[in-house]
Design an enzyme around this catalytic site. Sequence first.
Site, PDB file in Angstrom:
ATOM      1  CE1 TYR A 140      24.248 -57.541  64.290  1.00  0.00           C
ATOM      2  CE2 TYR A 140      25.882 -56.092  63.287  1.00  0.00           C
ATOM      3  CZ  TYR A 140      25.556 -57.061  64.203  1.00  0.00           C
ATOM      4  OH  TYR A 140      26.525 -57.568  65.033  1.00  0.00           O
ATOM      5  CE  LYS A 169      25.529 -60.541  62.663  1.00  0.00           C
ATOM      6  NZ  LYS A 169      26.857 -59.875  62.650  1.00  0.00           N
ATOM      7  CB  ILE A 210      26.567 -63.175  59.830  1.00  0.00           C
ATOM      8  CG1 ILE A 210      25.742 -63.005  58.548  1.00  0.00           C
ATOM      9  CG2 ILE A 210      27.777 -62.234  59.814  1.00  0.00           C
ATOM     10  CD1 ILE A 210      25.140 -61.616  58.379  1.00  0.00           C
TER      11      ILE A 210
END
Length: 300
Positions: A140, A169, A210
């Site tokens: 992330y 992400k 997301i």
Amino acid sequence: MQFHSSSALITPFKKDLSVDEAAYESLIKRQIFQGMDACVPVGTTGESATLTHKEHMRCIEIAIETCKNTKTLSNSRMKVLAGVGSNATSESLSLAKFAQKIGADAILCVSPYYNRPTQQGLFEHYKTIAQSVEIPVMLYDVPSRTGVSIEISTALKLFREVPNIKAIKEASGSLKRVTELHYHEKDFKIFSGEDSLNHSIMFSGGCGVISVTGNLMPNLISQMVNCALKLEYQQALEIQNKLFHLHQALFVETNPIPIKMAMHLAGLIENPSYRLPLVAPSKETIQLLEKTLQQYEVIA
């Protein structure tokens, strides 16, 4: 990672600031019934930094239990990508092991915040956590929050050398990063972590999102992702454009302040409560959210 559309779940609190478990379960079920592939408990939007270790684990547990016991419209099970981020590698490792033990499908791990590790430190952090579990790991990258970016060379090295690091992400805001990552490794799954760039990332090598906005509009986020996966560029763009003003409104203050208030205004949570240092939005932000939700016919 067999999912594409997901929401970074908010964590609803009661007035006494304890976790509202019943509301949390209800929000997850709504995600399931409105077509999302996965949910992401206790990430940035879930206020993980102000949850205790025990609360963090309990939120993951509720998500897994709810998804296990609630079938999707296609009679399958919504996946759980458990947030295990911390600025202490040992704590992330503990959460990762717990998430795997109780049935998480994968884990999402943010770069350590405040510490500002070197690239070698980031590599060792992620490698140590990933090697402690067998389930897939998603990196992330959100330098605006953490103060450090996972350089492209570091991300690629992690993907190539650690077998269960499967995805990243991308919340850096850089389409150049997305295209470069995809160019070098087509199998490295890229998920948008920036709602305003969902469409652009999906058509630049991304495979999913997301979403923060997905808390409020899971059906539209799911539809946009599905159109993108079918290479229906114009249809996906129409949905992205439809959500433009909502995406903008939900980030006028620090996330998750606006989305929690929007969820309250929409009648989806009883209390728009925050734990310090987060505070309620300004009157101007509340007015903007009310006006925006009226435009989307979420409220009268």
